[in-house]
Design an enzyme around this catalytic site. Structure first.
Site, mmCIF file in Angstrom:
data_model
loop_
_atom_site.group_PDB
_atom_site.id
_atom_site.type_symbol
_atom_site.label_atom_id
_atom_site.label_comp_id
_atom_site.label_asym_id
_atom_site.label_seq_id
_atom_site.Cartn_x
_atom_site.Cartn_y
_atom_site.Cartn_z
ATOM 1 N N LYS A 189 -17.030 20.008 -18.827
ATOM 2 C CA LYS A 189 -15.594 20.350 -19.489
ATOM 3 C C LYS A 189 -15.974 20.397 -20.878
ATOM 4 O O LYS A 189 -17.253 19.809 -21.763
ATOM 5 C CB LYS A 189 -14.753 19.265 -19.293
ATOM 6 C CG LYS A 189 -14.380 19.224 -17.617
ATOM 7 C CD LYS A 189 -13.610 20.625 -17.159
ATOM 8 C CE LYS A 189 -13.399 20.842 -15.899
ATOM 9 N NZ LYS A 189 -13.347 19.998 -15.076
HETATM 10 C C1 PLP Z 1 -12.598 19.670 -13.424
HETATM 11 C C2 PLP Z 1 -11.089 19.862 -12.740
HETATM 12 C C3 PLP Z 1 -10.480 18.515 -12.317
HETATM 13 C C4 PLP Z 1 -11.295 17.457 -11.755
HETATM 14 O O1 PLP Z 1 -11.607 16.728 -13.148
HETATM 15 P P1 PLP Z 1 -12.708 15.474 -12.739
HETATM 16 O O2 PLP Z 1 -12.742 14.791 -14.120
HETATM 17 O O3 PLP Z 1 -14.067 16.015 -12.330
HETATM 18 O O4 PLP Z 1 -12.007 14.764 -11.753
HETATM 19 C C5 PLP Z 1 -9.258 18.813 -12.057
HETATM 20 N N1 PLP Z 1 -8.685 20.181 -12.192
HETATM 21 C C6 PLP Z 1 -9.371 21.139 -12.651
HETATM 22 C C7 PLP Z 1 -8.452 22.438 -12.826
HETATM 23 C C8 PLP Z 1 -10.581 20.960 -13.017
HETATM 24 O O5 PLP Z 1 -11.218 22.025 -13.462
#
Ligand code: PLP
Length: 398
Positions: A189
């Site tokens: 991210k």
């Molecule tokens: C990455 C992601 C998540 C989950 O994030 P985590 O921190 O890995 O739990 C939830 N929603 C979307 C749209 C994502 O891309």
């Protein structure tokens, strides 16, 4: 054009500042949630303009806490998008509620008209996802929520630093405010702590309830218990979860946060190069943008005009791979996964727009560690593949 090194889909941008802070954290003796997590929470809520914040060990945890703390459960329906990561639907299922899939608009985000068409007497909440880092139409979503007395929990996993009408996702707006917003700091991210997340709200009562649920339902966290004025006594108010973020992770997050604006500036420059390169190709459609949203460009989701191409998306990605470029797809719509076959079978979850968009999507490498030469190489390679695989005009069925 040839490159020496393959271009990965993602490479985290971790600097000496993050490394030194983790070392300092290790030497401090405080490893789990403590002073660095408190600092990260406070600096993060200042960045997004929210009144309250709670650091958690994932966005999934943040979504789950928000749904649980808002008392959404069995018998309730929660409207969300089919074009998302499974975590969005899983957390709704984890509290015992039923995900209902509204369809997407041309920008890939939930279409407010489709949300409205999916509202029933059992609907309790809307969970919009800002796909790729482009804001949903929050004014329309808040207006629907007000009219139908629904909660809004934003899945802002892609949207750290995204703006809606000039203000960050997470800030209260003239058009309204969400009950809770959950962000992801997963390794790929925009802001990463390896694994991690944050949940924000304007509501003091809600954050207090999420704080309790975040740590086993215990009435005070370890830092309060052992710091000045604290003592050994605690009570478990209800069976909660174990979702806290450690100081080791917050040490990384503090410095990642300080770099966000610079990261977004670089991502924006690279996205602009992609869009300018693809604009003239009939075979390619650049990633959508909106005048109402500052895109944080978590992803660059290119769309293939398949009727103009002799190859499909899988072959397109294979061609990129041959040229040393790793691409991805965001996302395989929820109804196509076996886990949600029961949901997919319900006519209201049909989502034709999401299913039609899916075979066209290709996420290109886009991160601040890329060089201008690499971005240019990816753009040129994409255009070359499209040109080689173009369908000649005479057989295009219009
Ligand atoms: C990455 C992601 C998540 C989950 O994030 P985590 O921190 O890995 O739990 C939830 N929603 C979307 C749209 C994502 O891309």
């Amino acid at each position: 054009m040839n490159i020496l090194e393959p271009i990965p889909f993602h490479k985290p941008s971790i600097g000496e500042e993050e490394i030194q802070e983790v070392v300092d954290c290790l030497r401090s003796g405080w490893l789990t949630s403590g002073p660095r997590t408190a600092q990260f929470e406070s600096e993060f809520r200042a960045y997004v303009g929210a009144a309250q914040s709670l650091a958690v060990n994932s966005c999934t945890a943040g979504l789950h806490l928000a749904l649980a703390a808002l008392e959404i459960g069995p018998g309730d329906e929660v409207i969300t998008t089919p074009l998302t990561f499974c975590a969005t639907a899983n957390t709704i299922l984890h509290v015992g509620a039923t995900p209902v899939l509204a369809d997407i608009g041309a920008d890939g985000n939930l279409d407010p008209a489709s949300i409205e068409a999916h509202i029933t007497s059992r609907t309790k909440a809307i969970v919009p996802v800002h796909i790729a880092g482009l804001s949903c139409d929050m004014d329309q979503i808040w207006s629907l929520a007000r009219r139908h007395n629904l909660k809004v929990i934003e899945d802002a996993a892609h949207a750290v630093g995204t703006h809606w009408r000039g203000l960050p996702i997470g800030a209260p707006q003239p058009g309204g405010a969400s009950d809770a917003v959950a962000y992801s700091f997963y390794a790929t991210k925009n802001l990463t702590t390896g694994e991690g997340g944050m949940v924000t709200t304007q509501d003091k009562e809600l954050i207090d309830r999420m704080k309790v649920l975040c740590l086993h339902g215990i009435s005070r966290d370890a830092w309060n218990r052992y710091s000045k004025g604290g003592n050994w006594y605690y009570q478990v108010l209800e069976p909660g979860f174990k979702y806290n973020l450690t100081d080791l992770q917050s040490a990384i997050g503090i410095h990642q946060l300080r770099k966000q604006e610079a990261f977004i500036a670089t991502r924006t420059a690279w996205a602009k190069m992609y869009t300018e390169a693809f604009m003239g190709s009939a075979e390619l459609e650049p990633a959508p943008e909106s005048a109402n949203s500052r895109h944080c460009w978590h992803l660059y989701s290119l769309r293939l005009n398949l009727s103009r191409l002799t190859i499909d998306r899988a072959q397109f990605i294979q061609e990129l791979e041959k040229a040393g470029i790793t691409a991805s797809v965001h996302f395989i719509p929820l109804p196509l996964h076996p886990a949600y076959s029961e949901l997919a079978a319900r006519p209201e979850n049909a989502c034709p727009n999401a299913l039609a968009l899916y075979p066209r999507l290709v996420s290109l490498p886009l991160h601040p560690a890329m060089t201008e030469e690499e971005v240019s190489y990816v753009a040129t390679t994409v255009k070359e593949i499209a040109w080689r695989a173009r369908r000649s005009e005479s057989i295009v069925v219009l």
